[in-house]
Design an enzyme around this catalytic site. Structure first.
Site, PDB file in Angstrom:
ATOM      1  N   ASP A  32       0.835  -1.195   0.000  1.00  0.00           N
ATOM      2  CA  ASP A  32       0.000   0.000   0.000  1.00  0.00           C
ATOM      3  C   ASP A  32       0.870   1.244   0.000  1.00  0.00           C
ATOM      4  O   ASP A  32       2.031   1.215   0.438  1.00  0.00           O
ATOM      5  CB  ASP A  32      -0.921  -0.007   1.223  1.00  0.00           C
ATOM      6  CG  ASP A  32      -1.951   1.105   1.168  1.00  0.00           C
ATOM      7  OD1 ASP A  32      -2.900   0.982   0.378  1.00  0.00           O
ATOM      8  OD2 ASP A  32      -1.797   2.103   1.904  1.00  0.00           O
ATOM      9  N   THR A  76       4.183  10.466 -11.122  1.00  0.00           N
ATOM     10  CA  THR A  76       4.612  11.713 -11.760  1.00  0.00           C
ATOM     11  C   THR A  76       4.748  12.831 -10.722  1.00  0.00           C
ATOM     12  O   THR A  76       4.474  12.635  -9.544  1.00  0.00           O
ATOM     13  CB  THR A  76       3.616  12.139 -12.848  1.00  0.00           C
ATOM     14  OG1 THR A  76       2.321  12.334 -12.257  1.00  0.00           O
ATOM     15  CG2 THR A  76       3.512  11.082 -13.942  1.00  0.00           C
ATOM     16  N   SER A  99       8.449   6.780 -16.694  1.00  0.00           N
ATOM     17  CA  SER A  99       7.612   7.322 -17.763  1.00  0.00           C
ATOM     18  C   SER A  99       6.345   7.899 -17.156  1.00  0.00           C
ATOM     19  O   SER A  99       5.777   7.327 -16.220  1.00  0.00           O
ATOM     20  CB  SER A  99       7.250   6.237 -18.779  1.00  0.00           C
ATOM     21  OG  SER A  99       6.435   6.781 -19.804  1.00  0.00           O
ATOM     22  N   ALA A 100       5.916   9.031 -17.704  1.00  0.00           N
ATOM     23  CA  ALA A 100       4.630   9.595 -17.301  1.00  0.00           C
ATOM     24  C   ALA A 100       3.484   8.823 -17.933  1.00  0.00           C
ATOM     25  O   ALA A 100       2.335   8.938 -17.495  1.00  0.00           O
ATOM     26  CB  ALA A 100       4.554  11.066 -17.700  1.00  0.00           C
ATOM     27  N   ASN A 101       3.803   8.026 -18.955  1.00  0.00           N
ATOM     28  CA  ASN A 101       2.766   7.270 -19.659  1.00  0.00           C
ATOM     29  C   ASN A 101       3.417   6.060 -20.327  1.00  0.00           C
ATOM     30  O   ASN A 101       4.247   6.222 -21.216  1.00  0.00           O
ATOM     31  CB  ASN A 101       2.078   8.154 -20.703  1.00  0.00           C
ATOM     32  CG  ASN A 101       0.803   7.548 -21.237  1.00  0.00           C
ATOM     33  OD1 ASN A 101       0.707   6.340 -21.429  1.00  0.00           O
ATOM     34  ND2 ASN A 101      -0.191   8.388 -21.488  1.00  0.00           N
ATOM     35  N   HIS A 134      -8.442  15.028 -19.787  1.00  0.00           N
ATOM     36  CA  HIS A 134      -8.502  13.942 -18.810  1.00  0.00           C
ATOM     37  C   HIS A 134      -9.730  14.099 -17.917  1.00  0.00           C
ATOM     38  O   HIS A 134     -10.391  15.133 -17.925  1.00  0.00           O
ATOM     39  CB  HIS A 134      -7.241  13.915 -17.938  1.00  0.00           C
ATOM     40  CG  HIS A 134      -6.041  13.361 -18.641  1.00  0.00           C
ATOM     41  ND1 HIS A 134      -5.193  14.147 -19.386  1.00  0.00           N
ATOM     42  CD2 HIS A 134      -5.553  12.093 -18.719  1.00  0.00           C
ATOM     43  CE1 HIS A 134      -4.224  13.389 -19.893  1.00  0.00           C
ATOM     44  NE2 HIS A 134      -4.425  12.141 -19.507  1.00  0.00           N
ATOM     45  N   HIS A 135      -9.968  13.080 -17.114  1.00  0.00           N
ATOM     46  CA  HIS A 135     -11.086  13.072 -16.169  1.00  0.00           C
ATOM     47  C   HIS A 135     -10.888  14.129 -15.083  1.00  0.00           C
ATOM     48  O   HIS A 135      -9.777  14.598 -14.831  1.00  0.00           O
ATOM     49  CB  HIS A 135     -11.223  11.688 -15.531  1.00  0.00           C
ATOM     50  CG  HIS A 135      -9.949  11.212 -14.878  1.00  0.00           C
ATOM     51  ND1 HIS A 135      -9.618  11.523 -13.576  1.00  0.00           N
ATOM     52  CD2 HIS A 135      -8.916  10.461 -15.362  1.00  0.00           C
ATOM     53  CE1 HIS A 135      -8.449  10.983 -13.272  1.00  0.00           C
ATOM     54  NE2 HIS A 135      -7.995  10.330 -14.338  1.00  0.00           N
ATOM     55  N   LYS A 138      -8.118  14.006 -12.175  1.00  0.00           N
ATOM     56  CA  LYS A 138      -6.677  14.169 -12.396  1.00  0.00           C
ATOM     57  C   LYS A 138      -6.238  15.526 -11.879  1.00  0.00           C
ATOM     58  O   LYS A 138      -6.718  16.563 -12.330  1.00  0.00           O
ATOM     59  CB  LYS A 138      -6.332  14.024 -13.878  1.00  0.00           C
ATOM     60  CG  LYS A 138      -4.830  14.028 -14.160  1.00  0.00           C
ATOM     61  CD  LYS A 138      -4.546  13.665 -15.605  1.00  0.00           C
ATOM     62  CE  LYS A 138      -3.047  13.669 -15.895  1.00  0.00           C
ATOM     63  NZ  LYS A 138      -2.309  12.674 -15.087  1.00  0.00           N
ATOM     64  N   GLY A 144       1.664  14.891 -17.435  1.00  0.00           N
ATOM     65  CA  GLY A 144       3.074  14.602 -17.664  1.00  0.00           C
ATOM     66  C   GLY A 144       3.345  14.227 -19.107  1.00  0.00           C
ATOM     67  O   GLY A 144       4.393  14.575 -19.666  1.00  0.00           O
ATOM     68  N   THR A 145       2.398  13.534 -19.720  1.00  0.00           N
ATOM     69  CA  THR A 145       2.545  13.147 -21.127  1.00  0.00           C
ATOM     70  C   THR A 145       2.563  14.374 -22.031  1.00  0.00           C
ATOM     71  O   THR A 145       3.365  14.468 -22.966  1.00  0.00           O
ATOM     72  CB  THR A 145       1.406  12.207 -21.541  1.00  0.00           C
ATOM     73  OG1 THR A 145       1.450  11.038 -20.723  1.00  0.00           O
ATOM     74  CG2 THR A 145       1.514  11.815 -23.002  1.00  0.00           C
TER      75      THR A 145
END
Length: 249
Positions: A32, A76, A99-101, A134-135, A138, A144-145
């Site tokens: 966790d 990120t 990576s951010a994505n 994005h939703h 976020k 980040g991408t």
């Protein structure tokens, strides 16, 4: 391969689902975000996959590094301390891939945008801008991408030298500024677009995520790659390195 997962949020759960449905991999442990982390908890793991939050990642990093197990990070928001993280990885002679994505599709998208930015550089009547959607859950914006894509545009096109995230009332963009606009709406998984415009035509390049499974699958594939890479060439890696090897570059 056996992976230890840190973080049991939406992305962590999706990564676990991908691994549990794989014949090639298994989960050593799921920790966790608030768990007390020591180097010993990673023994027996081939790689660590971290999808948490900035403070948890940075707090857990010393234990992860001390374990000697290669680390894949999807968390990120720590670009401001990346130089320090790189130093820790180098000092310990271990490996980290960030990576951010991790979506293979979005990483291909970024490369296409970079090439398009390079191609329009000699033609001053072409301009370029980026958007991301994005939703509403976020927290960070631009994503980040989107920021990584923007950095790639700046590197590929000398006419763009700075990134503008928001426009104040009455302010206008200058030709050297790259506008990166953000939208938060509903439950959008993620959409990134590049718009190239001229007086005579326009070009739109987009990537739309249909679910989180693409991100998770890419993270698992990157972790398997890093675990093998770590044995002969430890270091700090990105998805660019992963793709370069896959493409034979």
């Amino acid at each position: 391969m056996k992976f230890t997962l840190i973080g049991n949020g939406r992305m962590g759960q999706q990564v676990a689902h991908i691994i549990n449905n794989s014949s090639a991999h298994s989960i050593a442990a799921i920790l966790d975000v608030d768990a007390t982390i020591t180097p010993e908890v990673f023994h027996g793991s081939d790689a660590i996959i971290d999808f948490t939050v900035r403070h948890a990642f940075l707090e857990n990093l010393p234990a992860m590094v001390a374990s000697g197990v290669p680390i894949v990070v999807g968390t990120t928001g720590w670009d401001d301390v990346q130089a320090d993280v790189r130093q820790q990885i180098a000092a310990a002679n271990t490996s980290l891939l960030y990576s951010a994505n991790f979506s293979l599709g979005v990483n291909i998208f970024m490369r296409i945008v970079r090439e398009a930015a390079r191609m329009i550089e000699p033609f001053s009547h072409f301009d370029i801008a980026l958007t991301e959607q994005h939703h509403t859950g976020k927290a960070d914006f631009p994503s980040g991408t989107a920021l990584r894509t923007a950095q790639m545009v700046l590197a590929a096109n000398s006419r763009k030298t700075s990134i503008v995230r928001e426009l104040a009332d009455g302010n206008k963009l200058t030709p050297n500024e790259l506008h990166v606009a953000s939208l938060r709406l509903g439950t959008i998984f993620g959409k990134h677009s590049a718009f190239i415009d001229s007086e005579t035509d326009d070009i739109e390049i987009s990537h739309t995520a249909k679910s989180r499974s693409g991100f998770a699958a890419g993270a698992v594939e990157a972790a398997a790659w890093l675990a093998l890479r770590h044995t002969t060439a430890p270091g700090f890696y990105t998805m660019d390195d992963f793709l370069d090897e896959k493409l034979g570059k």
